[in-house]
Design an enzyme around this catalytic site. Structure first.
Site, PDB file in Angstrom:
ATOM      1  N   CYS A 113      78.163  52.324  83.143  1.00 47.55           N
ATOM      2  CA  CYS A 113      77.227  51.438  83.925  1.00 47.55           C
ATOM      3  C   CYS A 113      77.516  50.200  83.290  1.00 47.55           C
ATOM      4  O   CYS A 113      78.454  49.469  83.791  1.00 47.55           O
ATOM      5  CB  CYS A 113      75.833  51.929  83.906  1.00 47.55           C
ATOM      6  SG  CYS A 113      74.891  51.252  85.391  1.00 47.55           S
ATOM      7  N   HIS A 221      75.871  57.074  85.562  1.00 47.59           N
ATOM      8  CA  HIS A 221      75.354  57.597  84.318  1.00 47.59           C
ATOM      9  C   HIS A 221      75.812  59.085  83.935  1.00 47.59           C
ATOM     10  O   HIS A 221      75.059  59.897  84.263  1.00 47.59           O
ATOM     11  CB  HIS A 221      73.920  57.438  84.021  1.00 47.59           C
ATOM     12  CG  HIS A 221      73.399  55.844  84.176  1.00 47.59           C
ATOM     13  ND1 HIS A 221      73.220  55.159  82.946  1.00 47.59           N
ATOM     14  CD2 HIS A 221      73.472  55.126  84.854  1.00 47.59           C
ATOM     15  CE1 HIS A 221      73.055  53.930  82.969  1.00 47.59           C
ATOM     16  NE2 HIS A 221      73.079  53.731  84.229  1.00 47.59           N
ATOM     17  N   GLU A 223      75.832  60.476  81.008  1.00 48.15           N
ATOM     18  CA  GLU A 223      75.275  60.746  80.018  1.00 48.15           C
ATOM     19  C   GLU A 223      73.875  61.786  80.200  1.00 48.15           C
ATOM     20  O   GLU A 223      73.453  62.401  79.642  1.00 48.15           O
ATOM     21  CB  GLU A 223      74.634  59.523  79.189  1.00 48.15           C
ATOM     22  CG  GLU A 223      73.563  58.798  79.436  1.00 48.15           C
ATOM     23  CD  GLU A 223      73.845  57.932  80.514  1.00 48.15           C
ATOM     24  OE1 GLU A 223      75.101  57.789  81.115  1.00 48.15           O
ATOM     25  OE2 GLU A 223      73.134  56.848  80.533  1.00 48.15           O
TER      26      GLU A 223
END
Ligand SMILES: N[C@@H](CCC(=O)NCCCC(=O)O)C(=O)O
Length: 257
Positions: A113, A221, A223
């Site tokens: 990002c 994202h 994660e």
């Protein structure tokens, strides 16, 4: 063989609007520790505290994380406007030279990002402050309200270049991703290969052309639920393998010294 040490680029933040801290999302540490197999270390983003030449010796690789503050437009030759929002100049001054050093050394980096945008800017790209204002573009921002699950829910397809590193990583030319950003790449430099785009043409997956090391970076994202998501897990695993190879090379160099 020791685990690779992964620097997670933090963010300057005021706790309770008064207490200065350096923070990074726990999801990033979890993905590094549990999926990439590394040791996560949060890097304070203040050039008074950390310098590139020390960081590249201490860490085997780096994750450049998401963050609400934006890269200052003067880093890509544009004037700041109200649309650019908040900045984190300390992070700019730590992250951008660190990315350039890692690319040159072949040291693994993973941009997420804002981190994706930092890799782009470090390699000569420009950004647009609000891509949904561009003709034909969608709104890529996260929902302003709702639960974390709603903010990180899957939002759009990313179409990958056949035969590119992302398509080879996932074995397909389309993946589903979340979307929590307002900015995006405006002009890509000749150092950056845009290897995946959203349906509205927004660059979503890049890497540094002819870089000796791992430079895969994504606008979304990964994660989020990295341990179970079929797109995120392979990305962090591949990054972890690259960092492990770097760590092994460093150990061999020390032994032969
Ligand atoms: N600020 C940049 C990058 C967006 C980003 O990293 N989002 C993650 C944090 C989400 C949030 O807290 O808003 C942009 O807006 O494009």
């Amino acid at each position: 063989m020791r685990k690779p040490v992964i620097g997670i680029i933090g963010n300057h933040y005021l706790l309770n609007e008064e207490y200065p801290v350096h923070v990074a999302g726990t999801m990033n540490s979890a993905a590094v520790a549990h999926v990439a197999g590394g040791v996560p270390l949060i890097v304070p983003t203040d050039p008074d505290f950390v310098q590139t030449e020390d960081l590249v010796e201490i860490c085997d690789g780096f994750v450049f994380t998401g963050a609400r503050p934006n890269v200052h437009p003067e880093e890509y030759g544009h004037d700041a406007t109200e649309a650019h929002g908040a900045f984190d100049r300390g992070r700019d001054r730590v992250a951008l030279p660190l990315i350039r050093a890692c690319v040159e050394r072949g040291q693994p980096i993973l941009g997420i990002c804002r981190g994706f945008q930092e890799v782009a800017v470090a390699m000569g790209c420009s950004l647009h402050p609000e891509i949904r204002d561009l003709p034909g573009r969608d709104n890529h921002r996260m929902p302003p309200d709702g639960t974390l699950e709603e903010k990180f829910e899957m939002r759009h397809i990313v179409t990958l270049t056949e035969g590119g590193p992302f398509q080879q990583l996932w074995g397909k030319t389309q993946v589903l991703t979340n979307s929590l950003h307002g900015q995006g790449i405006l002009e890509a430099s000749d150092r950056i290969v845009v290897d995946g785009v959203a349906p509205d043409g927004t660059p979503e997956a890049i890497y540094v052309k002819d870089a000796p090391g791992f430079t895969l970076s994504v606008q979304w994202h990964p994660e989020w639920q990295a341990g179970i998501d079929p797109v995120s897990r392979p990305l962090f695993e591949a990054f972890g393998r690259a960092a492990q190879l770097w760590a092994a090379g460093c150990q061999m160099a020390r032994k032969s010294a």
